[in-house]
Design an enzyme around this catalytic site. Structure first.
Site, PDB file in Angstrom:
ATOM      1  N   CYS A   1       0.799  -1.227   0.000  1.00  0.00           N
ATOM      2  CA  CYS A   1       0.000   0.000   0.000  1.00  0.00           C
ATOM      3  C   CYS A   1       0.833   1.280   0.000  1.00  0.00           C
ATOM      4  CB  CYS A   1      -0.980  -0.006   1.159  1.00  0.00           C
ATOM      5  SG  CYS A   1      -0.221   0.040   2.815  1.00  0.00           S
TER       6      CYS A   1
ATOM      7  N   HIS B   1      -2.714   1.252   6.803  1.00  0.00           N
ATOM      8  CA  HIS B   1      -2.959   1.297   5.367  1.00  0.00           C
ATOM      9  C   HIS B   1      -2.677   2.718   4.895  1.00  0.00           C
ATOM     10  CE1 HIS B   1      -4.403   0.415   1.433  1.00  0.00           C
ATOM     11  NE2 HIS B   1      -5.468   1.187   1.526  1.00  0.00           N
TER      12      HIS B   1
ATOM     13  N   ASP C   1      -7.055   5.892  -3.669  1.00  0.00           N
ATOM     14  CA  ASP C   1      -6.357   4.705  -3.176  1.00  0.00           C
ATOM     15  C   ASP C   1      -6.044   3.783  -4.349  1.00  0.00           C
ATOM     16  OD1 ASP C   1      -5.329   2.581  -1.806  1.00  0.00           O
ATOM     17  OD2 ASP C   1      -6.994   2.367  -0.409  1.00  0.00           O
TER      18      ASP C   1
ATOM     19  N   GLU D   1     -14.259   9.513  18.693  1.00  0.00           N
ATOM     20  CA  GLU D   1     -14.763   8.190  19.060  1.00  0.00           C
ATOM     21  C   GLU D   1     -15.507   8.262  20.389  1.00  0.00           C
ATOM     22  OE1 GLU D   1     -15.044   5.530  17.522  1.00  0.00           O
ATOM     23  OE2 GLU D   1     -13.573   5.524  15.896  1.00  0.00           O
TER      24      GLU D   1
END
Length: 633
Positions: free
Chosen positions: A196, A255, A278, A366
């Site tokens: 990646c 990633h 991506d 979060e």
């Protein structure tokens, strides 16, 4: 009647224009201009002089700048900077990996244009493809597909296994120039191999070369949701080891993708700006392995129905994790975690070597009400686009204290049946350095007024970069008795001889513990990922660095292992300092041996530059180092 003008010569003033348009590092002999900025040309006539008021010359240009960045420091960083950092490691140990983008190096502009001509779009319909090249949305999708080779003769073959013998281990790369030039030199045959961060780094080089502001983004604990239900399922056996996922859902240790800055006139107002792109081939988009551009703001707001691939990008940063115990042919749900995926989303700071945390661009905090509302909004949009029953109905998560975060000790959460009464947590005792034993403890805390008898199964296994587990190489069982409100530690050690032969090139070890209380069906799962570290290469610039003047560079490196390593190769590169990669065959390095060598070069570009170095051997592939150097005129 005055005769018409005949043009004898056109002077594009390439040298002067290119300086004004900041393309002079690419070329001074061919005109390279940027959209939305004036440039000068001079016409010389054969038959007579130009007469103002009598003669009229009309130029037609269309240069709408859909990628304009107002901030000059941002333009310098995201278009002009030819080096940077890609963040790797894990959420508890984030390290910068130096990278040479080299978008202004010799022939790179021609290779980028060749890449566009090799795309399937151009091969099928050249006229339409060329007509659409003024659109950054279109160009970004073409580049995203062409950086990988899944559908075409793209730049890179992906490989997430353990065998790289017929190519280059992805961890060895430290620059895009060598990759792009190899692709061009071999008649556009895909280069082996990339993962990646390599896909993202080469994408950054191509997009910056084409004038589109681009940066490289790392997402730690990145979700790969294969069925679009925003749930990542993980399976464990009763020893605590993670099992191969039959659904192929996974959480990548990290990633890497790109963000590109552009207007989005194809979307409702407010969704322009940074867009996720991506090039790593994970899932298809309109039949091709590409992803994006997806608006970062759309991801944050849960607008997963907006083009392109926003739902997939949303899952990478905001999916929930479901853990299952597989035992006796049955699956028992252990817990659902809402905060594991999408941590410390990082990029290089503007005109600085520091790390910028941009997590708030992608998601609300979060645990906040807004974050859960956006998650449920995205889930409903995905359900609306599918047939009834195709998504898992249990989407409302519940909090459980099964992560290894400190708050699991301080703030116990509710389970359906009772208040959780025992907490487990891993803690490293030393920095996890390659070649050394790994020492850690399991902390057990009894938060109840009763005695607790625990049986805890512990295991360790290597992971590949995409989260795929290898077989366990270490196991242990602990029996722990806890008095009311008592805390105990259980010491553990994994020796180098135990893990060395099982370690993947990603240097990832996952330790897990599955605890169960006597006479209780409840299970407690705790896990931690360890990334083993190497000592960095040290690079010293000896003397002042001046353009076109000889410069000596000292490189100091060592073998960190207590065993001899062979086939050592040192690679050094740096845009503006070396015209090609420098490879030095070192051969054998004895245990813990420290060595140095001096390279001579002649810098050919001025300004702030970076030197990158990598040392590989038969035992390790990616001991790296870098230094920044200012080259004067």
């Amino acid at each position: 009647m005055v005769e018409g003008l005949e043009v004898a010569l056109t002077d594009l003033q390439s040298s002067w224009n290119n300086v004004q348009h900041h393309t002079d590092e690419i070329s001074s002999s061919r005109l390279l201009v940027r959209r939305g900025q004036a440039f000068n040309i001079t016409l010389y006539f054969r038959n007579r002089a130009f007469q103002p008021g009598l003669d009229n010359i009309i130029f037609v240009t269309e240069t709408e700048d859909a990628v304009y960045l107002e901030s000059e420091p941002q333009r310098q960083e995201y278009v002009m900077n030819d080096y940077g950092f890609i963040y790797q490691g894990n959420k508890n140990w984030i390290r910068p990996c130096p990278w040479n983008y080299g978008q202004f190096e010799e022939n790179i502009i021609d290779i980028c244009l060749e890449l566009l001509d090799k795309s399937l779009n151009f091969q099928i319909d050249p006229a339409t493809d060329c007509a659409l090249r003024g659109s950054p949305v279109y160009i970004s999708r073409v580049v995203s597909a062409m950086i990988n080779s899944n559908d075409d003769n793209g730049v890179l073959n992906g490989n997430w296994g353990e065998n790289y013998s017929d190519g280059t281990n992805p961890t060895e790369w430290m620059g895009s120039v060598a990759i792009l030039k190899q692709w061009h030199a071999t008649g556009c045959q895909p280069v082996r191999y990339g993962q990646c961060w390599v896909f993202a780094a080469v994408t950054c080089t191509v997009m910056r070369c084409l004038g589109i502001p681009t940066r490289v983004i790392t997402n730690f604990n990145s979700g790969h949701d294969t069925d679009g239900n925003l749930i990542i399922d993980e399976y464990y056996d009763n020893t605590g080891r993670i099992l191969e996922n039959k659904k192929k859902d996974s959480v990548w240790n990290f990633h890497v993708w790109n963000e590109c800055w552009m207007a989005r006139n194809d979307l409702p107002p407010g969704f322009g700006g940074w867009q996720v792109l991506d090039a790593t081939p994970q899932e298809t988009s309109n039949g091709l392995y590409c992803c994006g551009p997806a608006s970062v703001r759309a991801i944050k707001e849960g607008e997963v129905d907006l083009n392109y691939d926003t739902a997939f990008a949303f899952s990478m940063v905001n999916a929930d994790c479901m853990a299952w115990l597989v035992f006796g042919g049955k699956e028992q749900k252990l817990h659902q975690d809402t905060s594991t995926v999408g941590n410390f989303i990082s990029t290089k700071s503007i005109q600085s070597d520091e790390r910028d945390d941009i997590t708030e661009n992608y998601k609300y905090r979060e645990g906040s009400l807004q974050e859960r509302q956006v998650f449920l909004k995205a889930l409903q949009k995905l359900k609306a686009g599918r047939s009834p029953g195709s998504l898992r109905t249990e989407s409302q998560p519940r909090s459980v204290p099964l992560s290894d975060s400190p708050r699991s000790l301080a703030t116990p959460s509710l389970q359906p049946s009772d208040v959780v009464q025992v907490s487990l947590k891993f803690q490293l005792l030393d920095s996890p350095d390659m070649g050394q034993d790994i020492r850690f403890v399991l902390l057990a805390l009894n938060m109840s007024p009763q005695f607790k008898d625990l049986r805890v199964n512990l295991s360790a296994q290597s992971l590949l970069h995409d989260g795929s587990p290898l077989l366990p190489f270490w196991q242990d069982t602990a029996f722990i008795t806890l008095s009311p409100e008592e805390a105990k530690t259980y010491p553990c050690k994994i020796t180098y001889s135990q893990y060395s032969q099982y370690l993947s090139t990603d240097k990832l070890i996952r330790i897990s513990a599955l605890g169960e209380e006597k006479n209780s069906p409840e299970k407690i799962l705790v896990k931690k990922i360890i990334t083993l570290a190497y000592p960095s290469i040290v690079i010293n610039v000896l003397g002042a660095a001046i353009v076109n003047q000889p410069l000596s560079i000292q490189v100091v490196f060592s073998n960190p292992l207590s065993e001899q390593v062979e086939d050592c190769v040192l690679t050094v590169e740096g845009s503006g300092l070396f015209r090609r990669q420098q490879r030095v065959l070192i051969g054998v390095l004895k245990p813990h041996h420290r060595a140095s060598l001096t390279l001579e070069t002649i810098p050919f570009k001025s300004g702030q530059r970076q030197i990158q170095a990598n040392l590989r051997s038969n035992k390790f592939k990616d001991i790296k180092g870098y230094t920044n150097v200012y080259i004067g005129l």
